[in-house]
Scaffold this active site. Structure first.
Site, PDB file in Angstrom:
ATOM      1  N   LYS A 148       4.726  12.500   1.359  1.00 30.30           N
ATOM      2  CA  LYS A 148       4.494  13.613   0.423  1.00 30.30           C
ATOM      3  C   LYS A 148       4.528  13.153  -1.035  1.00 30.30           C
ATOM      4  O   LYS A 148       4.414  13.960  -1.935  1.00 30.30           O
ATOM      5  CB  LYS A 148       5.512  14.729   0.670  1.00 30.30           C
ATOM      6  CG  LYS A 148       5.505  15.222   2.112  1.00 30.30           C
ATOM      7  CD  LYS A 148       6.014  16.633   2.246  1.00 30.30           C
ATOM      8  CE  LYS A 148       6.076  17.043   3.707  1.00 30.30           C
ATOM      9  NZ  LYS A 148       6.140  18.487   3.900  1.00 30.30           N
ATOM     10  N   PRO A 161      -1.136  25.294   3.867  1.00 29.16           N
ATOM     11  CA  PRO A 161      -1.170  24.193   2.900  1.00 29.16           C
ATOM     12  C   PRO A 161       0.229  23.612   2.723  1.00 29.16           C
ATOM     13  O   PRO A 161       1.219  24.340   2.807  1.00 29.16           O
ATOM     14  CB  PRO A 161      -1.636  24.878   1.605  1.00 29.16           C
ATOM     15  CG  PRO A 161      -1.349  26.331   1.799  1.00 29.16           C
ATOM     16  CD  PRO A 161      -1.444  26.591   3.273  1.00 29.16           C
ATOM     17  N   ASP A 162       0.305  22.317   2.494  1.00 30.91           N
ATOM     18  CA  ASP A 162       1.603  21.703   2.197  1.00 30.91           C
ATOM     19  C   ASP A 162       1.818  21.802   0.683  1.00 30.91           C
ATOM     20  O   ASP A 162       1.203  21.076  -0.103  1.00 30.91           O
ATOM     21  CB  ASP A 162       1.615  20.239   2.659  1.00 30.91           C
ATOM     22  CG  ASP A 162       3.029  19.659   2.598  1.00 30.91           C
ATOM     23  OD1 ASP A 162       3.718  19.896   1.582  1.00 30.91           O
ATOM     24  OD2 ASP A 162       3.448  19.004   3.562  1.00 30.91           O
ATOM     25  N   ILE A 163       2.666  22.727   0.289  1.00 31.33           N
ATOM     26  CA  ILE A 163       2.848  23.020  -1.144  1.00 31.33           C
ATOM     27  C   ILE A 163       3.415  21.789  -1.857  1.00 31.33           C
ATOM     28  O   ILE A 163       2.930  21.362  -2.903  1.00 31.33           O
ATOM     29  CB  ILE A 163       3.801  24.227  -1.332  1.00 31.33           C
ATOM     30  CG1 ILE A 163       3.249  25.436  -0.554  1.00 31.33           C
ATOM     31  CG2 ILE A 163       3.973  24.559  -2.811  1.00 31.33           C
ATOM     32  CD1 ILE A 163       4.197  26.614  -0.480  1.00 31.33           C
ATOM     33  N   LYS A 207      -1.844  47.174  14.596  1.00 24.90           N
ATOM     34  CA  LYS A 207      -0.821  46.646  15.500  1.00 24.90           C
ATOM     35  C   LYS A 207      -1.449  46.217  16.839  1.00 24.90           C
ATOM     36  O   LYS A 207      -2.230  46.980  17.420  1.00 24.90           O
ATOM     37  CB  LYS A 207       0.232  47.737  15.732  1.00 24.90           C
ATOM     38  CG  LYS A 207       1.392  47.277  16.548  1.00 24.90           C
ATOM     39  CD  LYS A 207       2.385  48.397  16.785  1.00 24.90           C
ATOM     40  CE  LYS A 207       3.363  47.955  17.851  1.00 24.90           C
ATOM     41  NZ  LYS A 207       4.067  49.088  18.444  1.00 24.90           N
ATOM     42  N   PHE A 233      12.687  18.734   0.406  1.00 25.56           N
ATOM     43  CA  PHE A 233      13.741  18.735   1.407  1.00 25.56           C
ATOM     44  C   PHE A 233      13.156  18.237   2.719  1.00 25.56           C
ATOM     45  O   PHE A 233      11.957  18.357   2.943  1.00 25.56           O
ATOM     46  CB  PHE A 233      14.307  20.154   1.599  1.00 25.56           C
ATOM     47  CG  PHE A 233      15.405  20.480   0.631  1.00 25.56           C
ATOM     48  CD1 PHE A 233      15.137  20.659  -0.714  1.00 25.56           C
ATOM     49  CD2 PHE A 233      16.720  20.600   1.068  1.00 25.56           C
ATOM     50  CE1 PHE A 233      16.146  20.951  -1.622  1.00 25.56           C
ATOM     51  CE2 PHE A 233      17.750  20.893   0.174  1.00 25.56           C
ATOM     52  CZ  PHE A 233      17.459  21.065  -1.171  1.00 25.56           C
ATOM     53  N   LYS A 242       9.018  11.184   4.981  1.00 26.59           N
ATOM     54  CA  LYS A 242       8.507  12.327   4.200  1.00 26.59           C
ATOM     55  C   LYS A 242       8.400  11.974   2.715  1.00 26.59           C
ATOM     56  O   LYS A 242       7.486  12.424   2.030  1.00 26.59           O
ATOM     57  CB  LYS A 242       9.415  13.545   4.372  1.00 26.59           C
ATOM     58  CG  LYS A 242       8.934  14.441   5.481  1.00 26.59           C
ATOM     59  CD  LYS A 242       9.819  15.624   5.772  1.00 26.59           C
ATOM     60  CE  LYS A 242       9.513  16.060   7.202  1.00 26.59           C
ATOM     61  NZ  LYS A 242      10.435  16.998   7.756  1.00 26.59           N
ATOM     62  N   ASP A 254       4.902  26.184   8.806  1.00 29.17           N
ATOM     63  CA  ASP A 254       3.837  25.178   8.909  1.00 29.17           C
ATOM     64  C   ASP A 254       2.513  25.790   9.350  1.00 29.17           C
ATOM     65  O   ASP A 254       1.459  25.270   9.030  1.00 29.17           O
ATOM     66  CB  ASP A 254       4.244  24.087   9.901  1.00 29.17           C
ATOM     67  CG  ASP A 254       5.333  23.202   9.325  1.00 29.17           C
ATOM     68  OD1 ASP A 254       5.312  22.982   8.101  1.00 29.17           O
ATOM     69  OD2 ASP A 254       6.211  22.741  10.092  1.00 29.17           O
ATOM     70  N   ASN A 267      11.269  31.894  10.004  1.00 29.54           N
ATOM     71  CA  ASN A 267      12.279  30.923  10.448  1.00 29.54           C
ATOM     72  C   ASN A 267      13.643  31.361   9.939  1.00 29.54           C
ATOM     73  O   ASN A 267      13.763  32.380   9.249  1.00 29.54           O
ATOM     74  CB  ASN A 267      11.902  29.512   9.971  1.00 29.54           C
ATOM     75  CG  ASN A 267      11.800  29.440   8.471  1.00 29.54           C
ATOM     76  OD1 ASN A 267      12.773  29.663   7.755  1.00 29.54           O
ATOM     77  ND2 ASN A 267      10.601  29.157   7.966  1.00 29.54           N
TER      78      ASN A 267
HETATM   79  N1  CTP Z   1       6.843  22.031   2.626  1.00 27.09           N
HETATM   80  C1  CTP Z   1       5.881  22.625   1.843  1.00 27.09           C
HETATM   81  N2  CTP Z   1       4.800  23.218   2.419  1.00 27.09           N
HETATM   82  C2  CTP Z   1       4.649  23.229   3.773  1.00 27.09           C
HETATM   83  C3  CTP Z   1       5.638  22.622   4.586  1.00 27.09           C
HETATM   84  C4  CTP Z   1       6.729  22.031   3.990  1.00 27.09           C
HETATM   85  O1  CTP Z   1       6.001  22.594   0.628  1.00 27.09           O
HETATM   86  N3  CTP Z   1       3.607  23.830   4.306  1.00 27.09           N
HETATM   87  C5  CTP Z   1       7.968  21.345   1.968  1.00 27.09           C
HETATM   88  C6  CTP Z   1       9.329  21.973   2.210  1.00 27.09           C
HETATM   89  O2  CTP Z   1       9.646  22.910   1.189  1.00 27.09           O
HETATM   90  C7  CTP Z   1      10.235  20.763   2.125  1.00 27.09           C
HETATM   91  C8  CTP Z   1       9.375  19.632   2.645  1.00 27.09           C
HETATM   92  O3  CTP Z   1       8.034  20.076   2.515  1.00 27.09           O
HETATM   93  O4  CTP Z   1      10.601  20.450   0.814  1.00 27.09           O
HETATM   94  C9  CTP Z   1       9.597  19.214   4.065  1.00 27.09           C
HETATM   95  O5  CTP Z   1       9.589  20.327   4.902  1.00 27.09           O
HETATM   96  P1  CTP Z   1       9.865  20.151   6.458  1.00 27.09           P
HETATM   97  O6  CTP Z   1       9.739  21.477   7.139  1.00 27.09           O
HETATM   98  O7  CTP Z   1      11.122  19.349   6.675  1.00 27.09           O
HETATM   99  O8  CTP Z   1       8.704  19.173   6.857  1.00 27.09           O
HETATM  100  P2  CTP Z   1       7.246  19.405   7.338  1.00 27.09           P
HETATM  101  O9  CTP Z   1       6.318  19.027   6.262  1.00 27.09           O
HETATM  102  O10 CTP Z   1       7.118  20.780   7.866  1.00 27.09           O
HETATM  103  O11 CTP Z   1       7.128  18.306   8.467  1.00 27.09           O
HETATM  104  P3  CTP Z   1       7.637  18.363   9.995  1.00 27.09           P
HETATM  105  O12 CTP Z   1       7.491  19.773  10.433  1.00 27.09           O
HETATM  106  O13 CTP Z   1       6.726  17.427  10.649  1.00 27.09           O
HETATM  107  O14 CTP Z   1       9.043  17.881   9.981  1.00 27.09           O
END
Ligand code: CTP
Length: 405
Positions: free
Chosen positions: A345, A307-309, A290, A327, A341, A280, A212
């Site tokens: 979270k 995983p959502d860290i 390749k 964030f 969020k 994500d 990204n």
């Molecule tokens: N984050 C994380 N791990 C992930 C995705 C997000 O730790 N796999 C953390 C980001 O570092 C940030 C927060 O979650 O602090 C929100 O990230 P954001 O991209 O805005 O939200 P998402 O959880 O991806 O939700 P969405 O895509 O539905 O907006």
């Protein structure tokens, strides 16, 4: 410089005690007056005579010494100092501190003092990660005890991992940061802050990846602001084009899973700030070679969720940092989605920003954010990412103080 500063150095019984002799020398080089107290275990590793010669002062070790008590009582000894430093802080000594034990001179001084205490833990990696030590460290942090280290590295026992005592010069830096906390705006001295920054790259094959537009500027600015406030900072960064920041530890990762492992390994911490734009999704099975064009049209990529860290750290039962900040990068309904969020979270604060294409935030130099907590929303004016970082770090400190009061 530590001219005229009085340091009471408590040496615990561990192999790292030999480094404490160098620490005495380094503190004195900066002008400090060092008085040493040794536990009886410490004198198995270094001699009181070495400590006395290097410090130029009497070494104390006996709680019941009539001569010592006549010259300087233990209460006075613990309060005459400007700062108490425990190095090495063994698992045993920290356990006594966390439980308020006072059955030898070192633990009695630590209980009787009215000064700040800085500890430099040193122990075997399994002892450091044991739940009992984890509990004690959390308790001590809550009690306002300040930490420097431990570092990762090879141990005297042959194992590798966290538990190695911070180097003497690192401890001296921490001492200076703590002692000048009030004067030089070092309000996070003795606090450990873990920050993620930048994007993650999720490989498709050996040459392609999903990424990204995050530049890492905001996360890196936060790391700088936390370091400038005197914190010990661990910055965990995805691939960015920013030179390494001086004076803090940077761990470089590529994928979300690597970032998650690095964050977990960096605990315990007082504050965790998740500024990284974590991908994500990742490709379910990364191709080992390749991916080639074939006559059957484009390949189909099967994505699975990363995983959502942030949610993982905020939801931890053990070693949850006192403050967890996330964030929210949104392109619409910034505050509404930010609030959602915060709850989903389980963070203490969400920094919500508008990253829609017209805002110029992603990859740009400026940012305008809303600081969202359970009780308030504060909208900051558009300003440089450095200024935003300073505001966030100050707010974190205020929240931490509120929690600990
Ligand atoms: N984050 C994380 N791990 C992930 C995705 C997000 O730790 N796999 C953390 C980001 O570092 C940030 C927060 O979650 O602090 C929100 O990230 P954001 O991209 O805005 O939200 P998402 O959880 O991806 O939700 P969405 O895509 O539905 O907006």
């Amino acid at each position: 410089m530590l001219t005229n500063k009085r340091i009471l150095l408590i040496i615990g019984g561990g192999v790292a005690a030999f480094k404490s002799l160098d620490l005495i020398r380094r503190l004195r080089e900066r002008g400090a007056n060092v008085t040493v107290c040794m536990t009886s275990a410490a004198s198995q590793f270094v001699t009181p005579l070495s400590a006395a010669s290097l410090s130029g002062n009497q070494v104390y070790s006996d709680l019941f010494s009539l001569t010592d008590e006549a010259a300087m009582g233990h209460i006075q000894l613990s309060r005459a100092a400007d700062l108490l430093v425990v190095a090495p802080a063994t698992a045993d000594l920290m356990s006594k501190m966390a439980n308020g034990l006072a059955n030898d001179l070192a633990s009695t001084l630590l209980l009787a003092t009215d000064k700040k205490v800085l500890v430099a833990p040193a122990m075997n990696v399994r002892m450091w990660t044991h739940r009992a030590t984890t509990r004690n460290v959390a308790q001590l942090r809550e009690d306002g005890v300040l930490f420097v280290g431990p570092d990762d590295g090879d141990m005297a026992c042959g194992e590798y991992g966290p538990g190695r005592m911070a180097e003497p010069l690192q401890i001296v830096d921490a001492v200076e940061a703590v002692l000048f906390a009030g004067t030089a705006e070092q309000f996070l001295a003795g606090k450990r802050v873990v920050i993620t920054s930048g994007p993650t790259h999720e490989p498709i094959d050996p040459v392609r990846y999903i990424a990204n537009r995050s530049s890492g500027r905001q996360g890196h600015a936060l790391a700088t602001a936390a370091k400038d406030a005197g914190a010990e900072v661990v910055l965990i960064s995805g691939p960015v084009n920013i030179p390494d920041l001086a004076g803090l530890k940077t761990i470089k990762v590529e994928t979300a899973k690597q970032m998650q492992a690095a964050v977990e390994a960096a605990l315990p911490a007082d504050i965790f700030i998740s500024a990284a734009a974590v991908a994500d999704w990742r490709v379910d099975t990364q191709a080992s070679q390749k991916v080639k064009k074939s006559g059957d049209g484009p390949p189909s990529l099967v994505l699975i969720e990363n995983p959502d860290i942030l949610a993982g750290i905020a939801g931890r039962k053990v070693q949850r940092p006192s403050l967890v900040v996330g964030f929210a990068a949104e392109t619409e309904k910034v505050i509404e989605y930010g609030q959602a969020k915060l709850a989903r979270k389980r963070c203490d604060m969400i920094v919500a920003n508008d990253v829609s294409p017209g805002s110029g935030v992603m990859g740009g130099q400026e940012n305008s954010v809303h600081l969202i907590t359970a009780s308030a929303i504060e909208s900051l004016p558009k300003q440089s990412k450095a200024a935003v970082a300073t505001a966030i770090i100050r707010r974190c400190n205020a929240m931490l103080e509120e929690k600990q009061s």
